[in-house]
Design a protein around this motif. Structure first.
Motif, PDB file in Angstrom:
ATOM      1  N   SER A  77      14.889 -55.348  32.574  1.00  0.00           N
ATOM      2  CA  SER A  77      14.057 -54.684  33.512  1.00  0.00           C
ATOM      3  C   SER A  77      12.652 -54.032  32.711  1.00  0.00           C
ATOM      4  O   SER A  77      12.269 -54.021  32.011  1.00  0.00           O
ATOM      5  CB  SER A  77      15.180 -53.281  32.293  1.00  0.00           C
ATOM      6  N   SER A  78      12.356 -53.344  32.891  1.00  0.00           N
ATOM      7  CA  SER A  78      10.934 -52.734  33.296  1.00  0.00           C
ATOM      8  C   SER A  78      10.478 -51.707  33.935  1.00  0.00           C
ATOM      9  O   SER A  78      11.167 -51.658  35.471  1.00  0.00           O
ATOM     10  CB  SER A  78       9.786 -53.945  33.633  1.00  0.00           C
ATOM     11  N   VAL A  79       9.717 -50.920  33.562  1.00  0.00           N
ATOM     12  CA  VAL A  79       9.293 -49.227  34.036  1.00  0.00           C
ATOM     13  C   VAL A  79       9.179 -49.806  35.660  1.00  0.00           C
ATOM     14  O   VAL A  79       7.822 -50.361  35.511  1.00  0.00           O
ATOM     15  CB  VAL A  79       8.569 -48.400  33.294  1.00  0.00           C
ATOM     16  N   GLY A  80       8.852 -49.189  36.163  1.00  0.00           N
ATOM     17  CA  GLY A  80       8.647 -49.201  37.603  1.00  0.00           C
ATOM     18  C   GLY A  80       9.834 -50.089  38.925  1.00  0.00           C
ATOM     19  O   GLY A  80       9.137 -50.507  39.537  1.00  0.00           O
ATOM     20  N   VAL A 177       6.661 -46.207  23.555  1.00  0.00           N
ATOM     21  CA  VAL A 177       7.178 -44.650  23.087  1.00  0.00           C
ATOM     22  C   VAL A 177       8.309 -45.515  24.152  1.00  0.00           C
ATOM     23  O   VAL A 177       8.030 -45.394  25.339  1.00  0.00           O
ATOM     24  CB  VAL A 177       6.115 -44.265  22.784  1.00  0.00           C
ATOM     25  N   ASN A 178       9.304 -44.210  24.032  1.00  0.00           N
ATOM     26  CA  ASN A 178      10.701 -45.048  25.332  1.00  0.00           C
ATOM     27  C   ASN A 178      11.226 -42.963  25.200  1.00  0.00           C
ATOM     28  O   ASN A 178      11.517 -43.094  23.457  1.00  0.00           O
ATOM     29  CB  ASN A 178      11.268 -45.409  24.735  1.00  0.00           C
ATOM     30  N   VAL A 179      11.024 -42.646  26.377  1.00  0.00           N
ATOM     31  CA  VAL A 179      12.226 -41.649  26.313  1.00  0.00           C
ATOM     32  C   VAL A 179      13.255 -41.509  27.083  1.00  0.00           C
ATOM     33  O   VAL A 179      13.040 -42.645  28.259  1.00  0.00           O
ATOM     34  CB  VAL A 179      11.345 -39.931  26.771  1.00  0.00           C
ATOM     35  N   TYR A 180      14.842 -41.181  26.884  1.00  0.00           N
ATOM     36  CA  TYR A 180      15.538 -41.704  26.875  1.00  0.00           C
ATOM     37  C   TYR A 180      16.883 -40.806  27.823  1.00  0.00           C
ATOM     38  O   TYR A 180      16.838 -39.856  26.961  1.00  0.00           O
ATOM     39  CB  TYR A 180      16.827 -43.118  26.626  1.00  0.00           C
ATOM     40  N   ARG A 181      17.261 -41.119  28.833  1.00  0.00           N
ATOM     41  CA  ARG A 181      18.011 -39.956  29.278  1.00  0.00           C
ATOM     42  C   ARG A 181      19.152 -39.898  28.723  1.00  0.00           C
ATOM     43  O   ARG A 181      19.758 -41.183  28.054  1.00  0.00           O
ATOM     44  CB  ARG A 181      18.763 -39.913  31.164  1.00  0.00           C
ATOM     45  N   LEU A 182      20.481 -38.691  28.433  1.00  0.00           N
ATOM     46  CA  LEU A 182      21.481 -39.048  27.715  1.00  0.00           C
ATOM     47  C   LEU A 182      22.604 -38.879  28.882  1.00  0.00           C
ATOM     48  O   LEU A 182      22.415 -38.179  29.737  1.00  0.00           O
ATOM     49  CB  LEU A 182      21.873 -38.158  27.118  1.00  0.00           C
ATOM     50  N   ASP A 183      23.810 -40.209  28.856  1.00  0.00           N
ATOM     51  CA  ASP A 183      24.704 -39.346  29.486  1.00  0.00           C
ATOM     52  C   ASP A 183      25.476 -38.531  28.608  1.00  0.00           C
ATOM     53  O   ASP A 183      25.495 -37.403  28.438  1.00  0.00           O
ATOM     54  CB  ASP A 183      25.740 -39.831  29.261  1.00  0.00           C
ATOM     55  N   ALA A 184      26.360 -37.798  29.994  1.00  0.00           N
ATOM     56  CA  ALA A 184      27.242 -36.688  30.432  1.00  0.00           C
ATOM     57  C   ALA A 184      28.111 -36.470  28.258  1.00  0.00           C
ATOM     58  O   ALA A 184      28.109 -35.082  28.270  1.00  0.00           O
ATOM     59  CB  ALA A 184      28.990 -36.962  30.671  1.00  0.00           C
ATOM     60  N   ASN A 185      27.953 -37.800  27.746  1.00  0.00           N
ATOM     61  CA  ASN A 185      28.922 -37.444  26.465  1.00  0.00           C
ATOM     62  C   ASN A 185      27.476 -37.041  25.205  1.00  0.00           C
ATOM     63  O   ASN A 185      27.376 -37.257  23.723  1.00  0.00           O
ATOM     64  CB  ASN A 185      29.593 -38.537  26.186  1.00  0.00           C
ATOM     65  N   GLY A 186      26.040 -37.086  25.655  1.00  0.00           N
ATOM     66  CA  GLY A 186      25.427 -37.202  24.886  1.00  0.00           C
ATOM     67  C   GLY A 186      24.731 -38.345  24.537  1.00  0.00           C
ATOM     68  O   GLY A 186      24.116 -38.362  23.215  1.00  0.00           O
ATOM     69  N   GLN A 187      24.997 -39.960  25.065  1.00  0.00           N
ATOM     70  CA  GLN A 187      24.687 -41.155  24.323  1.00  0.00           C
ATOM     71  C   GLN A 187      23.433 -42.030  24.812  1.00  0.00           C
ATOM     72  O   GLN A 187      23.268 -41.486  26.513  1.00  0.00           O
ATOM     73  CB  GLN A 187      26.330 -41.941  23.726  1.00  0.00           C
ATOM     74  N   PRO A 188      22.334 -42.149  24.485  1.00  0.00           N
ATOM     75  CA  PRO A 188      21.714 -43.049  25.070  1.00  0.00           C
ATOM     76  C   PRO A 188      21.722 -43.828  26.542  1.00  0.00           C
ATOM     77  O   PRO A 188      23.447 -44.701  26.096  1.00  0.00           O
ATOM     78  CB  PRO A 188      20.704 -43.339  23.686  1.00  0.00           C
ATOM     79  N   GLU A 191      18.901 -45.373  30.909  1.00  0.00           N
ATOM     80  CA  GLU A 191      16.977 -44.733  31.981  1.00  0.00           C
ATOM     81  C   GLU A 191      16.000 -43.936  31.016  1.00  0.00           C
ATOM     82  O   GLU A 191      16.576 -43.231  30.842  1.00  0.00           O
ATOM     83  CB  GLU A 191      17.730 -44.035  33.252  1.00  0.00           C
ATOM     84  N   LYS A 192      15.289 -45.247  31.710  1.00  0.00           N
ATOM     85  CA  LYS A 192      13.858 -44.069  30.782  1.00  0.00           C
ATOM     86  C   LYS A 192      13.393 -43.621  31.821  1.00  0.00           C
ATOM     87  O   LYS A 192      13.051 -43.559  32.532  1.00  0.00           O
ATOM     88  CB  LYS A 192      12.785 -45.233  30.949  1.00  0.00           C
ATOM     89  N   LEU A 193      12.848 -41.878  31.212  1.00  0.00           N
ATOM     90  CA  LEU A 193      11.748 -40.783  31.669  1.00  0.00           C
ATOM     91  C   LEU A 193      10.454 -41.123  31.787  1.00  0.00           C
ATOM     92  O   LEU A 193      10.069 -40.372  32.633  1.00  0.00           O
ATOM     93  CB  LEU A 193      12.443 -39.430  30.997  1.00  0.00           C
ATOM     94  N   LEU A 194      10.101 -41.382  30.416  1.00  0.00           N
ATOM     95  CA  LEU A 194       8.585 -41.699  31.249  1.00  0.00           C
ATOM     96  C   LEU A 194       8.065 -43.153  32.392  1.00  0.00           C
ATOM     97  O   LEU A 194       8.640 -43.811  32.770  1.00  0.00           O
ATOM     98  CB  LEU A 194       7.963 -42.833  29.570  1.00  0.00           C
TER      99      LEU A 194
END
Length: 292
Positions: A77-80, A177-188, A191-194
Motif C-alpha cells: 500500500s502507498s498513499v495515492g 507522519v501518518n493520520v489514520y481513521r478509526l473504525d466503529a470500535n475506535g480501533q485504528p 485508511e490514511k487521511l493525509l
C-alpha cells in the motif's frame, strides 16, 4: 518514571517478534502501473506474520523469506494508490509489482467560512512527563507508534503536527507522519487521511519535530490516530533505536498504540501497577495544532 508501576512496552515485543529460521532476503521493485516509475516508501508486509518493510526512494524493497511463507498473502500500500493483496509466491518471480493510482471521486465541495475556524489550539499531549519515554517497537522499516487524538469540535482544520523527541543519541532517521481513521470500535484502520507522504528527519539532539500541514487542507470530523513510522535509516549500519525516545505520560488523554512491522496489527502496550490507575492510559507526546 515512578517506581510504583511497571510499563511493559519493550518486554511485550519479544514474543511478538517473528523468529525466522533459515531466512533469506528477497528483493524487488514497486512501480506505478501507469507510468512504470518506481514508487517510494511503499508499505510491504505479511499481515499474519508481523513481517514487513518499506521500499526506498527507488521503489526497491528487501523482505525476509522463508519457505513457510509460500501460501501467505502480501499486502502492498502507498498513499495515492490502490492497496494490493497478492500471494507471497508472486514476489519470488522477481517481477516488478505494480500499483494502480487511486481514483478519487470528486464529491460536492463544501465551502466553510473562515470565521468557522475561530479557535486555535492543540490536540494531543504537548508536555511529556519526566522519565517516561517511548521507543519504536522494532528495528524494522515500517515499525510505528501512535496515539489517539480526540476531536471535540467538527470540523477541525489541522495546521501542523508535532513530535516530541526527548532522547536522540542515534544516527538521523526518516520518519513518516501518518493520520489514520478509526473504525466503529475506535480501533485504528489502514485508511490514511493525509493525501501525501509527510516526512520528518530526526536531528542530532532532542527537541520537537514539526510538519507544516497548512497547505494540505486536512479536516478532521472525528477522532483519529496520529502516528510516526520508520521509513529510512540514514546510515551504513542499523541504528540503535533504543537511543531514540519519544515523550510520554500517563493520563486521561489518547491511548497509545504500536506495531512492529509494516502492515502488521496495531497493539496496545500493557502496564502493571500496584496502585489504582483510575482509568489513566499511556500517551505518546504527539500533538496537532488545529483551528476549529
Amino acid at each position: 518514571m515512578s517506581n510504583r508501576f511497571l510499563f511493559y512496552f519493550g518486554g511485550l515485543l519479544l514474543p511478538l517478534t517473528p523468529v525466522i529460521t533459515h531466512a533469506q532476503q528477497i528483493k524487488g521493485t514497486v512501480v506505478s502501473s501507469v507510468t512504470q516509475q518506481p514508487i517510494p516508501f511503499v508499505n510491504v508486509g505479511l499481515p499474519k506474520r508481523g513481517i514487513g518493510t518499506v521500499s526506498n526512494e527507488q521503489g526497491q524493497y528487501h523482505l525476509a523469506y522463508d519457505p513457510a511463507y509460500a501460501t501467505d498473502s502480501v499486502r502492498l500500500s502507498s498513499v495515492g494508490y490502490e492497496a494490493r493483496l497478492l500471494p507471497f509466491a508472486a514476489l519470488l518471480t522477481g517481477a516488478d509489482v505494480r500499483l494502480t493510482p487511486q481514483t478519487v471521486s470528486l464529491a460536492a465541495v463544501s465551502v466553510v467560512a473562515a470565521s468557522v475556524y475561530a479557535r486555535t489550539h492543540t490536540l494531543g499531549l504537548e508536555k511529556p512527563a519526566p522519565k517516561l519515554d517511548f521507543h519504536l517497537a522494532s528495528k524494522e522499516l515500517g515499525t510505528e507508534i501512535g496515539t489517539l487524538l480526540h476531536v471535540d469540535r467538527s470540523p477541525t482544520l489541522v495546521q501542523s503536527i508535532h513530535i516530541v523527541v526527548v532522547k536522540n543519541e542515534t544516527q538521523p532517521l526518516t520518519l513518516r507522519v501518518n493520520v489514520y481513521r478509526l473504525d466503529a470500535n475506535g480501533q485504528p484502520t489502514a485508511e490514511k487521511l493525509l493525501p501525501r507522504d509527510v516526512l520528518l528527519t530526526t536531528g542530532p539532539q532532542a527537541g520537537v519535530l514539526t510538519a507544516d500541514l497548512s497547505g494540505d487542507h486536512l479536516v478532521l470530523t472525528e477522532d483519529c490516530l496520529l502516528a510516526v513510522e520508520l521509513v529510512k535509516q540514514n546510515g551504513p549500519i542499523a541504528p540503535d533505536l533504543s537511543k531514540l525516545g519519544f515523550g510520554g505520560a500517563l493520563g486521561y488523554g489518547g491511548q497509545c498504540y504500536f506495531r512492529i512491522a509494516s502492515q502488521g496489527p496495531w497493539v496496545k502496550p500493557t502496564m502493571k501497577s500496584n496502585v489504582p490507575l483510575l482509568g489513566k492510559k499511556l500517551q505518546v507526546a504527539f500533538y496537532a495544532t488545529v483551528k476549529d
